[in-house]
Design an enzyme around this catalytic site. Structure first.
Site, PDB file in Angstrom:
ATOM      1  N   PHE A  54     -15.225  -3.897 -35.156  1.00  0.00           N
ATOM      2  CA  PHE A  54     -15.037  -4.402 -33.797  1.00  0.00           C
ATOM      3  C   PHE A  54     -16.178  -5.317 -33.357  1.00  0.00           C
ATOM      4  CE2 PHE A  54     -16.093  -2.778 -29.311  1.00  0.00           C
ATOM      5  CZ  PHE A  54     -15.566  -3.898 -28.695  1.00  0.00           C
ATOM      6  N   THR A  70     -13.684   1.302 -42.265  1.00  0.00           N
ATOM      7  CA  THR A  70     -13.179   1.371 -40.888  1.00  0.00           C
ATOM      8  C   THR A  70     -12.904  -0.019 -40.318  1.00  0.00           C
ATOM      9  OG1 THR A  70     -15.433   1.428 -39.978  1.00  0.00           O
ATOM     10  CG2 THR A  70     -14.379   3.548 -40.411  1.00  0.00           C
ATOM     11  N   ASP A  96     -20.969  -2.268 -49.849  1.00  0.00           N
ATOM     12  CA  ASP A  96     -21.378  -1.081 -49.106  1.00  0.00           C
ATOM     13  C   ASP A  96     -22.890  -1.065 -48.929  1.00  0.00           C
ATOM     14  OD1 ASP A  96     -21.885   1.699 -48.331  1.00  0.00           O
ATOM     15  OD2 ASP A  96     -19.845   2.110 -49.038  1.00  0.00           O
ATOM     16  N   SER A 145     -27.938   3.324 -30.289  1.00  0.00           N
ATOM     17  CA  SER A 145     -26.857   3.974 -29.544  1.00  0.00           C
ATOM     18  C   SER A 145     -27.381   4.718 -28.325  1.00  0.00           C
ATOM     19  CB  SER A 145     -26.112   4.953 -30.454  1.00  0.00           C
ATOM     20  OG  SER A 145     -25.193   5.750 -29.712  1.00  0.00           O
ATOM     21  N   TYR A 202     -24.220  12.387 -35.246  1.00  0.00           N
ATOM     22  CA  TYR A 202     -24.238  10.934 -35.055  1.00  0.00           C
ATOM     23  C   TYR A 202     -25.467  10.516 -34.260  1.00  0.00           C
ATOM     24  CZ  TYR A 202     -23.057   6.331 -33.231  1.00  0.00           C
ATOM     25  OH  TYR A 202     -23.099   4.997 -32.886  1.00  0.00           O
ATOM     26  N   ARG A 233     -14.796  17.894 -25.199  1.00  0.00           N
ATOM     27  CA  ARG A 233     -15.128  17.750 -26.611  1.00  0.00           C
ATOM     28  C   ARG A 233     -16.574  18.160 -26.852  1.00  0.00           C
ATOM     29  NH1 ARG A 233     -13.697  11.791 -28.567  1.00  0.00           N
ATOM     30  NH2 ARG A 233     -15.507  11.436 -27.232  1.00  0.00           N
ATOM     31  N   ASP A 252     -20.092  15.869 -26.259  1.00  0.00           N
ATOM     32  CA  ASP A 252     -19.953  14.856 -25.221  1.00  0.00           C
ATOM     33  C   ASP A 252     -21.048  14.997 -24.167  1.00  0.00           C
ATOM     34  OD1 ASP A 252     -17.902  13.355 -26.131  1.00  0.00           O
ATOM     35  OD2 ASP A 252     -16.398  14.055 -24.702  1.00  0.00           O
TER      36      ASP A 252
END
Length: 324
Positions: free
Chosen positions: A15, A39, A60, A124, A148, A283, A286
């Site tokens: 994306f 992905t 990769d 992130s 993550y 979840r 979160d």
């Protein structure tokens, strides 16, 4: 600056990576695109394949020799390759770590050996973890709440070490809930905006995890492209070897998000306004609320996001309506 300036973009069929490829190819940079297509999707960059200043390599980042061969002779690296999604990392922490930490370390080593001018990497907002302070300020973080989040924080630690030990210039961009064209609405780990958009277009009820009061600083893709370009070209000494929040600087709860999506989509089909929302369990991993301070990026990068949530949703919905 652009002609004969070579950029390697990893995660290039994903994306964010594909949008970066499109932008920098149009600006006449020499772009090398790397993706293993686990992905990402080739269709995201297929329209660039016939451009003289674009080359795609399927490979990769977990293979150090692939990283070395593509970084050699490169001026800048925009590192977007990663396995995203908190739930995915909870289900399979080993693969998330292999890609996000092992692959990241490979890229750092390759960049250091090749003497690239700068590596800008996708950090992130998950790094803020259990910190409840709002807005999120770069130097105040909590404990990570998912595998993550751990991997993305480790990236920042490694980048800092490589700057201090080897002199490799790096800038990390802590993305906050990026959305927009080319974001995949399919699969078990689809982000909330493309997923809800697809469901509403099909008159299916979107499912909100929790009561809908959790909030996010949703950030349109064009703001992220701007931040990457400004970080890549930044020369202010205080902007090197640091991290920046990349967001709009506002937060929206999920209930309002669904309402705004319905409004945008109703321009194409008014019946979407009548689709009901359903609610499910929260979840694991979160974070309740996310809101970025973007003062640091404004000051040191001259970052000035142009798209608020509503403007971004209108553009994103237009793309999804034409392409889904």
């Amino acid at each position: 600056m652009t002609k004969n300036t070579k950029i390697l973009i990893t995660g290039a069929a994903g994306f964010i990576g594909s949008n970066l490829c499109e932008y920098f190819v149009e600006k006449e940079y020499d772009v090398i695109a790397l993706d293993n297509l686990s992905t990402g999707h080739l269709i995201n960059i297929s329209h660039l394949q016939n451009k003289d200043n674009f080359r795609f390599v399927e490979g990769d980042i977990r293979d150090i020799e692939t990283c070395r061969s593509l970084v050699d002779g490169t001026d800048f690296v925009l590192h977007q390759a990663a396995l995203g999604s908190v739930p995915r990392s909870i289900k399979d922490p080993i693969t998330s770590n292999d890609v996000n930490v092992g692959g990241f370390l490979n890229m750092l080593v390759a960049c250091k050996e090749a003497g690239v001018k700068k590596m800008v990497y996708a950090a992130s907002s998950s790094t803020y973890g259990d910190s409840i302070a709002l807005p999120k300020v770069e130097d105040v973080i909590g404990k990570p709440l998912s595998p993550y989040a751990i991997t993305k924080y480790v990236n920042e630690l490694y980048a800092d070490v490589f700057y201090k030990t080897y002199g490799l210039n790096t800038i990390g961009l802590r993305y906050f809930n990026v959305f927009g064209r080319k974001q995949d609405p399919n699969g078990a780990y689809a982000a909330v905006i493309p997923l809800f958009t697809k469901q509403l277009m099909s008159k299916q009820s979107p499912t909100i995890n929790g009561d809908g009061t959790y909030s996010r600083d949703f950030t349109y893709i064009d703001n992220v492209i701007q931040a990457n370009e400004k970080a890549m070209l930044a020369t202010h000494p205080d902007a090197i070897n640091t991290v920046f929040n990349v967001a709009f600087g506002d937060r929206t709860d999920l209930n309002l998000l669904v309402d705004l999506l319905k409004q945008s989509l109703s321009k194409y089909d008014s019946e979407i306004l009548n689709v009901k929302t359903v609610y499910g369990p929260l979840r694991a991993g979160d974070v309740p609320h996310s809101l970025a301070s973007i003062d640091k990026a404004k000051s040191l990068l001259n970052y000035n996001p142009k798209f608020d949530l509503k403007a971004g949703l209108d553009e994103a919905v237009e793309w999804y309506w034409a392409n889904l």
